[in-house]
Write an enzyme that holds these catalytic residues in place. Structure first.
Site, PDB file in Angstrom:
ATOM      1  CB  SER A 112      48.486  19.599 -59.237  1.00  0.00           C
ATOM      2  OG  SER A 112      47.962  20.422 -58.933  1.00  0.00           O
ATOM      3  CE1 TYR A 124      49.702  19.280 -53.373  1.00  0.00           C
ATOM      4  CE2 TYR A 124      49.536  20.322 -55.155  1.00  0.00           C
ATOM      5  CZ  TYR A 124      49.333  19.460 -54.329  1.00  0.00           C
ATOM      6  OH  TYR A 124      48.490  18.760 -55.639  1.00  0.00           O
TER       7      TYR A 124
END
Length: 328
Positions: free
Chosen positions: A204, A217
């Site tokens: 990401s 995350y």
């Protein structure tokens, strides 16, 4: 007696002199070897840069995926579904894994109704190593050896670290990181045996730089980044190995995973459309790109900003001001 002692002393001095001369010779040889290595390094670097310029003008042709067995984790929704439909449309045999079997079967059913190569749905909790190996064995027996593995499944709790529960944090790393280890261990042996395969991991933009409300995350996506670089290095140690790896760093994709996205420049940096992101991921895999961001400028921007003083980099981050709001 005195003459014998003198002769011995002379012999000793001669040996020491030869030793010193040999030592100097060895040192000169070592210096020459180091200089040779440096020259070779610069030649390799210039060759690599020249190759990049050449490939910018004459790109390599994307390798076909027709006939490949493509396993996609999290195939029931969002990016996983888009990737499954896209690969199937190009002639690949898709294997979808998901814990939500209803959504997974809907994706596979849509593929089969479109007349693409027969796709297969399997229920699998990728965070469970035993379950991964059990289902992987079934896939091998019923479909064949997986040749393209796409680790797409992920979860994204979006609130401050002090409000994230133990279960949320553990689940984030189990699904976003450890699952990659289990699937790689399950499918890489057959790829190595056949000397054919490609492993794709979705990291990401949160695996390039830290963002508020995404501490676990970001940690998980940075881990994926490092893990894929290390895997690529392990495979590179065998010059005959033809297994490729690709790590992808997408900006926020409009799939619902980002519950409260924050975008300052909506026209310049809109959320990515799932179909656009899926095409970019497949193209990166077909072009054997090791690391790629979507959009492409994100990685370059991150690299340049990290050359600046930390305070300057933070000013740039504040100016862009994109991320996620807390979902609490």
């Amino acid at each position: 007696m005195v003459e014998l002692h003198a002769n011995s002393k002379m012999a000793l001095n001669g040996t020491q002199q030869m030793s010193r001369n040999k030592s100097i010779g060895q040192q000169l040889l070592e210096v020459a070897q180091v200089l040779g290595d440096i020259v070779l390094l610069f030649l390799q670097m210039f060759y690599s840069l020249g190759e990049c310029v050449y490939r910018f003008i004459v790109p390599i042709q994307p390798k076909p995926v027709k006939g490949e067995i493509v396993l996609i984790t999290g195939a029931g929704h969002g990016m996983g579904k888009e990737l499954a439909l896209l690969y199937a449309s190009k002639g690949a045999k898709v294997v979808g894994w998901d814990v939500n079997m209803k959504n997974n079967e809907e994706t596979i059913s849509e593929i089969n109704h479109r007349g693409y190569p027969t796709a297969h749905a399997y229920h699998c909790d990728v965070s469970n190593r035993e379950n991964v190996f059990e289902v992987a064995k079934k896939v091998q027996q019923e479909v064949g050896d997986v040749t393209i593995l796409i680790n797409n499944a992920g979860i994204m709790p979006t609130h401050p670290i002090l409000t994230q529960t133990k279960d949320e944090i553990e689940r984030t790393f189990n699904v976003n990181v450890l699952a990659h280890c289990w699937t790689i261990q399950a499918f890489l042996p057959a790829m190595l045996k056949n000397n054919h395969g490609h492993i794709v991991a979705l990291s990401s933009c949160a695996g390039l730089f830290g963002l508020e409300n995404l501490v676990p995350y970001c940690g998980s996506k940075f881990a994926v980044h490092g893990m894929m670089e290390a895997l690529s290095e392990e495979l590179r140690m065998d010059p005959k190995c033809k297994i490729e790896t690709t790590c992808v760093f997408p900006y926020m994709v409009d799939t619902g995973l980002c519950k409260r996205p924050k975008v300052k420049f909506e026209k310049l940096m809109p959320l990515l459309k799932p179909r656009f992101a899926a095409k970019a991921i497949m193209r990166a895999q077909q072009m054997n790109k090791k690391l790629v961001s979507i959009p492409g400028y994100l990685m370059s921007l991150n690299n340049y900003v990290r050359l600046m003083p930390i305070r300057t980099a933070l000013y740039v981050k504040d100016f862009i001001n994109s991320g996620v709001e807390s979902d609490l």
